[in-house]
Write a protein that holds these residues in place. Structure first.
Motif, PDB file in Angstrom:
ATOM      1  N   ALA A  23       0.824  -1.212   0.000  1.00 36.53           N
ATOM      2  CA  ALA A  23       0.000   0.000   0.000  1.00 36.53           C
ATOM      3  C   ALA A  23       0.856   1.260   0.000  1.00 36.53           C
ATOM      4  O   ALA A  23       0.444   2.300  -0.513  1.00 36.53           O
ATOM      5  N   ALA A  24       2.080   1.164   0.561  1.00 39.29           N
ATOM      6  CA  ALA A  24       2.973   2.320   0.603  1.00 39.29           C
ATOM      7  C   ALA A  24       3.445   2.739  -0.777  1.00 39.29           C
ATOM      8  O   ALA A  24       3.941   3.860  -0.952  1.00 39.29           O
ATOM      9  N   PHE A  25       3.330   1.868  -1.776  1.00 38.86           N
ATOM     10  CA  PHE A  25       3.670   2.236  -3.150  1.00 38.86           C
ATOM     11  C   PHE A  25       2.547   3.035  -3.807  1.00 38.86           C
ATOM     12  O   PHE A  25       2.745   3.591  -4.893  1.00 38.86           O
ATOM     13  N   ILE A  26       1.386   3.086  -3.154  1.00 42.57           N
ATOM     14  CA  ILE A  26       0.235   3.793  -3.721  1.00 42.57           C
ATOM     15  C   ILE A  26      -0.161   4.977  -2.846  1.00 42.57           C
ATOM     16  O   ILE A  26      -0.450   6.058  -3.348  1.00 42.57           O
ATOM     17  N   ILE A  27      -0.163   4.745  -1.531  1.00 42.53           N
ATOM     18  CA  ILE A  27      -0.572   5.766  -0.576  1.00 42.53           C
ATOM     19  C   ILE A  27       0.654   6.227   0.210  1.00 42.53           C
ATOM     20  O   ILE A  27       1.384   5.394   0.750  1.00 42.53           O
ATOM     21  N   PRO A  28       0.910   7.533   0.284  1.00 43.72           N
ATOM     22  CA  PRO A  28       2.062   8.010   1.061  1.00 43.72           C
ATOM     23  C   PRO A  28       1.909   7.678   2.538  1.00 43.72           C
ATOM     24  O   PRO A  28       0.986   8.159   3.200  1.00 43.72           O
ATOM     25  N   MET A  29       2.793   6.854   3.049  1.00 41.71           N
ATOM     26  CA  MET A  29       2.798   6.495   4.476  1.00 41.71           C
ATOM     27  C   MET A  29       4.234   6.539   4.967  1.00 41.71           C
ATOM     28  O   MET A  29       5.018   5.612   4.725  1.00 41.71           O
ATOM     29  N   TYR A  30       4.585   7.617   5.639  1.00 43.29           N
ATOM     30  CA  TYR A  30       5.960   7.792   6.080  1.00 43.29           C
ATOM     31  C   TYR A  30       6.343   6.786   7.161  1.00 43.29           C
ATOM     32  O   TYR A  30       7.462   6.291   7.194  1.00 43.29           O
ATOM     33  N   TYR A  31       5.403   6.476   8.054  1.00 43.81           N
ATOM     34  CA  TYR A  31       5.696   5.592   9.194  1.00 43.81           C
ATOM     35  C   TYR A  31       5.292   4.147   8.913  1.00 43.81           C
ATOM     36  O   TYR A  31       4.966   3.407   9.843  1.00 43.81           O
ATOM     37  N   LYS A  43       6.928   6.890  -1.916  1.00 39.12           N
ATOM     38  CA  LYS A  43       7.692   6.942  -0.671  1.00 39.12           C
ATOM     39  C   LYS A  43       8.429   8.275  -0.533  1.00 39.12           C
ATOM     40  O   LYS A  43       8.522   8.843   0.560  1.00 39.12           O
ATOM     41  N   GLU A  44       8.964   8.783  -1.661  1.00 41.13           N
ATOM     42  CA  GLU A  44       9.612  10.088  -1.617  1.00 41.13           C
ATOM     43  C   GLU A  44       8.605  11.180  -1.278  1.00 41.13           C
ATOM     44  O   GLU A  44       8.908  12.124  -0.546  1.00 41.13           O
ATOM     45  N   ARG A  45       7.415  11.042  -1.830  1.00 44.80           N
ATOM     46  CA  ARG A  45       6.367  12.009  -1.527  1.00 44.80           C
ATOM     47  C   ARG A  45       5.982  11.944  -0.045  1.00 44.80           C
ATOM     48  O   ARG A  45       5.748  12.976   0.596  1.00 44.80           O
ATOM     49  N   ALA A  46       5.933  10.734   0.497  1.00 41.94           N
ATOM     50  CA  ALA A  46       5.618  10.578   1.918  1.00 41.94           C
ATOM     51  C   ALA A  46       6.683  11.241   2.790  1.00 41.94           C
ATOM     52  O   ALA A  46       6.362  11.896   3.788  1.00 41.94           O
ATOM     53  N   ALA A  47       7.957  11.064   2.411  1.00 40.47           N
ATOM     54  CA  ALA A  47       9.036  11.711   3.168  1.00 40.47           C
ATOM     55  C   ALA A  47       8.938  13.229   3.066  1.00 40.47           C
ATOM     56  O   ALA A  47       9.147  13.946   4.054  1.00 40.47           O
ATOM     57  N   GLU A  48       8.602  13.718   1.866  1.00 41.69           N
ATOM     58  CA  GLU A  48       8.460  15.161   1.694  1.00 41.69           C
ATOM     59  C   GLU A  48       7.327  15.703   2.563  1.00 41.69           C
ATOM     60  O   GLU A  48       7.479  16.726   3.241  1.00 41.69           O
ATOM     61  N   LEU A  49       6.184  15.024   2.537  1.00 43.34           N
ATOM     62  CA  LEU A  49       5.044  15.456   3.342  1.00 43.34           C
ATOM     63  C   LEU A  49       5.384  15.458   4.830  1.00 43.34           C
ATOM     64  O   LEU A  49       4.969  16.345   5.571  1.00 43.34           O
ATOM     65  N   HIS A  50       6.138  14.448   5.245  1.00 39.88           N
ATOM     66  CA  HIS A  50       6.515  14.372   6.659  1.00 39.88           C
ATOM     67  C   HIS A  50       7.378  15.566   7.056  1.00 39.88           C
ATOM     68  O   HIS A  50       7.120  16.213   8.088  1.00 39.88           O
ATOM     69  N   HIS A  51       8.397  15.859   6.236  1.00 41.06           N
ATOM     70  CA  HIS A  51       9.276  16.980   6.564  1.00 41.06           C
ATOM     71  C   HIS A  51       8.519  18.307   6.494  1.00 41.06           C
ATOM     72  O   HIS A  51       8.777  19.212   7.304  1.00 41.06           O
TER      73      HIS A  51
END
Length: 446
Positions: free
Chosen positions: A43-51, A158-166
């Protein structure tokens, strides 16, 4: 004595049965947890999930806790252990002897002695494996390896998830900072000794910071966060100057409390520290010209080198380059000036600004060349009729820029008029109007 030995043997096998049962349940629970981990990684390949990795670790820990709880509920007692031991060829002798262990009687004693004797003679028959089947262990290891491998597979999501987290973390930090500043300004605005104009000034600061607070709360990308930070740096610099002036005026006149005055001075210093020096340098990029031979250098942004005859756009030998680009060379001919000036190279510091090169010219003028406008000058003696596809044409004295020379003040006035029209039309983001006005007002400062 024989009873104690009998009970000790049963307790030993009961413990072994409980351990084996726990390992069986644990294996099953970990397989479920690993399966959930595979699903989360997919699911992390489709939905941004940093954790996502923490979620998987949590799922595995939850599986272990569930296994412990399940094993406790399904633990084996002594009677069940005796019955399990009878399955290895004891024909229910052990469980019968255990049930009648507290009773006495000839028949009961004979049956118990027979069970103990058989157990001692054939105890090696009882084989209770601790570990689950090896194929199930391999299945669990394979699932865990798959979960770990998927965690290291890169993806845009995953990169998008990291960006959103930061972005969220930085925005959260800035939001806390702005809320503290707004709270302090609100306390200062309640000072009774302030004039209505001063209170209005503080209220405008509060509204400006609240606008930035809203921008940070709505930021969902690095670009939005950078834009909000850029505008906030401008605001901090502007507010620091205003707060310093306000504190100075209050110190000289108004009877405000010492605590309020110290708070204003402290806030002015704090805002000065928080203001972005890099942004200020970017908007006021200055170039340092160098003296040379032959031609005057036009300075621009990020190290533009310009060459011109007789001092391009020369004002007392100073050529001004406006909004230059990386690695571009400017060539031009000054409308006024005799002979050739000095060559100069300038480096503009920042995102775009004005740079100056040092050269020589006989007349004191500050001109700007407007491209694609025919200059009304006798120095441009070449053919000006067939140059639609070219920015310059050949004259008798070399290459000359096509363009009309108008004063520097006229260009600034034109830009200022366009900027004010844009403010009236609401083209600029909230909070930028005052910054734009102050920017153009700085040109009128002697």
């Amino acid at each position: 004595m024989e009873k104690n030995v009998f009970l000790k043997i049963i307790k030993t096998y009961r413990r072994r049965l409980n351990i084996a049962g726990f390992l069986k349940i644990l294996l099953f629970a970990l397989c479920v947890g690993a399966g959930a981990g595979i699903f989360l990684q997919a699911a992390a390949f489709i939905i941004p999930m940093y954790y996502v990795n923490l979620y998987i670790v949590g799922a595995l820990l939850l599986a272990v806790l569930a296994a412990v709880a399940g094993a406790f509920v399904k633990r084996i007692n002594m009677e069940q252990a005796a019955l399990a031991m009878d399955r290895f060829g004891f024909a229910e002798r052990i469980v019968t002897a255990y049930e009648n262990l507290a009773q006495e009687g000839d028949l009961i004693v004979l049956q118990r002695e027979d069970a103990i004797e058989k157990l001692r003679a054939h105890q090696d028959r009882i084989r209770i494996p601790l570990m689950p089947p090896f194929r199930k262990i391999l299945l669990l290891l394979g699932m865990l390896a798959l979960v770990t491998g998927l965690a290291f597979v890169p993806s845009v999501t995953k990169e998008r998830a990291a960006e959103l987290h930061h972005v969220k973390e930085d925005a959260k930090e800035k939001t806390k900072e702005l809320e503290e500043l707004v709270e302090t300004l609100e306390e200062l605005a309640q000072e009774e000794a302030l004039t209505p104009e001063q209170q209005t000034q503080l209220q405008e600061m509060i509204e400006s910071l609240e606008s930035s607070l809203s921008e940070y709360q709505q930021a969902v990308s690095s670009q939005m966060l950078a834009a909000a930070s850029q505008k906030l740096d401008y605001k901090y610099q502007n507010m620091a100057d205003q707060m310093s002036s306000l504190a100075q005026s209050l110190q000289n006149g108004a009877s405000v409390s010492v605590a309020s005055l110290e708070a204003m001075q402290e806030m002015a210093q704090q805002l000065q520290k928080m203001s972005g020096q890099q942004l200020a340098q970017g908007n006021n990029g200055q170039g340092n010209g160098q003296n040379g031979q032959g031609e005057n250098g036009q300075n621009g942004q990020n190290g533009q080198n310009g060459n011109g005859n007789n001092g391009q756009n020369g004002q007392n030998g100073n050529g001004q380059g406006e909004q230059g680009q990386n690695g571009q060379s400017g060539q031009g001919n000054s409308q006024d000036g005799d002979g050739q000036g000095g060559q100069g190279n300038g480096n503009g510091d920042g995102n775009g600004g004005n740079g100056r090169g040092t050269g020589s010219s006989d007349n004191a003028h500050d001109y700007v060349s407007v491209p694609n406008a025919i200059a009304d000058s006798e120095n441009l003696t070449g053919n000006a009729g067939n140059h639609d596809d070219s920015d310059f044409f050949r004259a008798q004295n070399g290459l000359s820029w096509e363009g009309e020379h108008i004063s520097h003040e006229a260009v600034i006035g034109s830009y200022e008029q366009n900027a004010y029209e844009g403010i009236s039309a609401g083209k600029y983001p909230s909070g930028m109007e005052d910054i734009i006005k102050e920017y153009f007002a700085s040109f009128n400062t002697p």
